[in-house]
Design a protein around this motif. Structure first.
Motif, mmCIF file in Angstrom:
data_model
loop_
_atom_site.group_PDB
_atom_site.id
_atom_site.type_symbol
_atom_site.label_atom_id
_atom_site.label_comp_id
_atom_site.label_asym_id
_atom_site.label_seq_id
_atom_site.Cartn_x
_atom_site.Cartn_y
_atom_site.Cartn_z
ATOM 1 N N ALA A 126 17.207 -1.318 11.163
ATOM 2 C CA ALA A 126 17.072 0.066 11.604
ATOM 3 C C ALA A 126 15.701 0.321 12.218
ATOM 4 O O ALA A 126 15.553 1.132 13.141
ATOM 5 C CB ALA A 126 17.297 1.007 10.419
ATOM 6 N N HIS A 127 14.707 -0.392 11.736
ATOM 7 C CA HIS A 127 13.318 -0.175 12.130
ATOM 8 C C HIS A 127 13.016 -0.714 13.532
ATOM 9 O O HIS A 127 12.312 -0.079 14.319
ATOM 10 C CB HIS A 127 12.428 -0.857 11.094
ATOM 11 N N ARG A 128 13.546 -1.885 13.840
ATOM 12 C CA ARG A 128 13.130 -2.574 15.064
ATOM 13 C C ARG A 128 13.675 -1.931 16.347
ATOM 14 O O ARG A 128 13.324 -2.361 17.438
ATOM 15 C CB ARG A 128 13.534 -4.046 15.008
ATOM 16 N N ARG A 129 14.510 -0.922 16.219
ATOM 17 C CA ARG A 129 15.053 -0.261 17.407
ATOM 18 C C ARG A 129 14.013 0.595 18.126
ATOM 19 O O ARG A 129 14.240 1.019 19.255
ATOM 20 C CB ARG A 129 16.223 0.654 17.003
ATOM 21 N N PHE A 130 12.889 0.853 17.489
ATOM 22 C CA PHE A 130 11.940 1.818 18.026
ATOM 23 C C PHE A 130 10.731 1.133 18.665
ATOM 24 O O PHE A 130 10.346 0.030 18.275
ATOM 25 C CB PHE A 130 11.484 2.759 16.908
ATOM 26 N N PRO A 131 10.115 1.811 19.636
ATOM 27 C CA PRO A 131 8.905 1.243 20.249
ATOM 28 C C PRO A 131 7.759 1.215 19.233
ATOM 29 O O PRO A 131 7.873 1.792 18.144
ATOM 30 C CB PRO A 131 8.605 2.228 21.392
ATOM 31 N N PRO A 132 6.652 0.542 19.555
ATOM 32 C CA PRO A 132 5.521 0.463 18.619
ATOM 33 C C PRO A 132 5.117 1.846 18.106
ATOM 34 O O PRO A 132 5.036 2.813 18.867
ATOM 35 C CB PRO A 132 4.418 -0.172 19.466
ATOM 36 N N HIS A 133 4.856 1.923 16.812
ATOM 37 C CA HIS A 133 4.633 3.222 16.183
ATOM 38 C C HIS A 133 3.824 3.043 14.898
ATOM 39 O O HIS A 133 3.540 1.921 14.468
ATOM 40 C CB HIS A 133 5.985 3.873 15.848
ATOM 41 N N HIS A 134 3.483 4.160 14.302
ATOM 42 C CA HIS A 134 2.846 4.168 12.989
ATOM 43 C C HIS A 134 3.947 4.302 11.944
ATOM 44 O O HIS A 134 4.749 5.236 11.989
ATOM 45 C CB HIS A 134 1.855 5.332 12.881
ATOM 46 N N TRP A 135 3.966 3.371 10.997
ATOM 47 C CA TRP A 135 5.021 3.317 9.989
ATOM 48 C C TRP A 135 4.455 3.798 8.659
ATOM 49 O O TRP A 135 3.516 3.221 8.117
ATOM 50 C CB TRP A 135 5.539 1.885 9.868
ATOM 51 N N LEU A 136 5.033 4.875 8.155
ATOM 52 C CA LEU A 136 4.637 5.390 6.851
ATOM 53 C C LEU A 136 5.309 4.534 5.781
ATOM 54 O O LEU A 136 6.482 4.723 5.451
ATOM 55 C CB LEU A 136 5.054 6.856 6.703
ATOM 56 N N ARG A 137 4.565 3.620 5.248
ATOM 57 C CA ARG A 137 5.137 2.665 4.289
ATOM 58 C C ARG A 137 5.382 3.311 2.938
ATOM 59 O O ARG A 137 6.386 3.045 2.274
ATOM 60 C CB ARG A 137 4.194 1.471 4.154
ATOM 61 N N VAL A 138 4.462 4.193 2.514
ATOM 62 C CA VAL A 138 4.643 4.868 1.226
ATOM 63 C C VAL A 138 3.752 6.106 1.197
ATOM 64 O O VAL A 138 2.640 6.102 1.729
ATOM 65 C CB VAL A 138 4.315 3.915 0.044
ATOM 66 N N ILE A 139 4.261 7.188 0.608
ATOM 67 C CA ILE A 139 3.478 8.398 0.367
ATOM 68 C C ILE A 139 3.932 8.973 -0.968
ATOM 69 O O ILE A 139 5.127 8.953 -1.292
ATOM 70 C CB ILE A 139 3.650 9.424 1.515
ATOM 71 N N GLY A 140 2.998 9.446 -1.753
ATOM 72 C CA GLY A 140 3.359 10.012 -3.047
ATOM 73 C C GLY A 140 2.244 10.873 -3.608
ATOM 74 O O GLY A 140 1.066 10.675 -3.305
ATOM 75 N N VAL A 141 2.647 11.828 -4.421
ATOM 76 C CA VAL A 141 1.715 12.755 -5.075
ATOM 77 C C VAL A 141 2.014 12.731 -6.565
ATOM 78 O O VAL A 141 3.191 12.734 -6.977
ATOM 79 C CB VAL A 141 1.881 14.188 -4.524
ATOM 80 N N GLY A 142 0.983 12.691 -7.382
ATOM 81 C CA GLY A 142 1.176 12.729 -8.828
ATOM 82 C C GLY A 142 2.003 13.938 -9.238
ATOM 83 O O GLY A 142 1.837 15.032 -8.692
ATOM 84 N N PRO A 143 2.931 13.771 -10.174
ATOM 85 C CA PRO A 143 3.841 14.860 -10.536
ATOM 86 C C PRO A 143 3.152 16.182 -10.880
ATOM 87 O O PRO A 143 3.667 17.254 -10.558
ATOM 88 C CB PRO A 143 4.591 14.289 -11.746
#
Length: 214
Positions: A126-143
Motif C-alpha cells: 500500500a505504501h509504495r504506490r506514492f511518490p517520495p514523502h514523509h512517513w509518520l512511522r509512529v505517534i503517541g501521547v501518554g494516556p
C-alpha cells in the motif's frame, strides 16, 4: 510553542538523551492499540516486547529521519517519529541492526514475528504506490495527557516540515477514530484493508504535497 486551554505545549526535535522518555510515552499510548493486542494478546508479553519494539523505531528515526517530542512543564508527554524520503524502504543493514536490538525479547516476541512480517508486507504494498514523502512511522501521547492538544501539536510540527520540503505525508492507522482525526489535518483515506485475515482493519492515509516546493 502551543498554548491550548491554558496548557503550554513545547514541541522540539528529540535527542538520543530524550529517547527513553519518548519511548515510555509511546509504550503507554500503544498498550491497548488494536495492532498491539492482535500481535501480543498476552499482557506480560506486551510489557516485555512493546518498549523494545517501539524503541527500535525511535532510534531508527533518530538516525534516518526525525523525532519530535512534546513537553508540558518540561516533561515529555508525547512523541512522533518520521522517516524522510530516502530513508525507506529500510535496507538490509538497518534490518539487521533492528534484529540485534530485538534479540533480547525473542523468547516472548517470536510468536508474533511471522504475523508481523505478513502484515508489514501488505502495508509495504500500500505504501509504495506514492511518490517520495514523509512517513509518520509512529505517534503517541501518554494516556494522562491525551485530549489536550498534544497530538495535534506533534503532528503539526511534522507536517510543517514536510510542507517546507514540498513533500507529501503518509501514515497507517488501525482505528476508525484515528482515521477521522487525521482527516482534519488534510489526510485522505487511500486504502482500507486487513493486512492479514486476522489483522485489525488498517487505514492507509495520504496527505498531498503542500507548500512552496510542491
Amino acid at each position: 510553542m502551543h498554548t491550548i486551554a491554558d496548557v503550554t505545549i513545547e514541541v522540539s526535535s528529540a535527542t538520543r538523551g530524550g529517547a527513553r522518555d519518548a519511548i515510555e510515552c509511546l509504550t503507554a499510548a500503544f498498550h491497548d492499540y488494536p495492532e498491539t493486542v492482535h500481535l501480543l494478546p498476552d499482557e506480560r508479553d506486551r510489557e516485555r516486547v512493546l518498549p523494545r519494539y517501539l524503541g527500535s523505531d525511535v532510534r531508527d528515526a533518530l538516525a534516518h529521519g526525525l523525532v519530535h517530542v512534546a513537553r508540558i512543564d518540561g516533561v515529555i508527554v508525547g512523541a512522533a517519529a518520521w522517516l524522510v524520503p530516502g530513508a525507506y524502504p529500510v535496507g538490509l543493514g538497518r534490518q539487521l541492526a533492528e534484529a540485534v536490538s530485538l534479540a533480547p525479547i525473542a523468547p516472548w516476541g517470536m510468536r508474533a514475528l511471522a504475523e508481523a512480517r505478513r502484515g508489514q508486507a501488505a502495508n509495504r504494498a500500500a505504501h509504495r504506490r506514492f511518490p517520495p514523502h514523509h512517513w509518520l512511522r509512529v505517534i503517541g501521547v501518554g494516556p494522562a495527557h491525551q485530549g489536550r492538544g498534544v497530538g495535534a501539536a506533534l503532528l503539526g510540527a511534522g507536517l510543517a516540515r514536510a510542507d517546507r520540503k514540498g513533500a507529501g505525508a503518509f501514515l497507517f492507522t488501525a482505528t476508525e477514530a484515528n482515521a477521522g482525526w487525521y482527516q482534519t489535518f488534510g489526510f485522505e483515506i487511500a486504502d482500507q484493508y486487513r493486512p492479514t485475515p486476522t489483522w485489525p482493519t488498517t487505514w492507509a492515509m495520504w496527505r498531498p504535497p503542500s507548500g512552496p516546493g510542491s
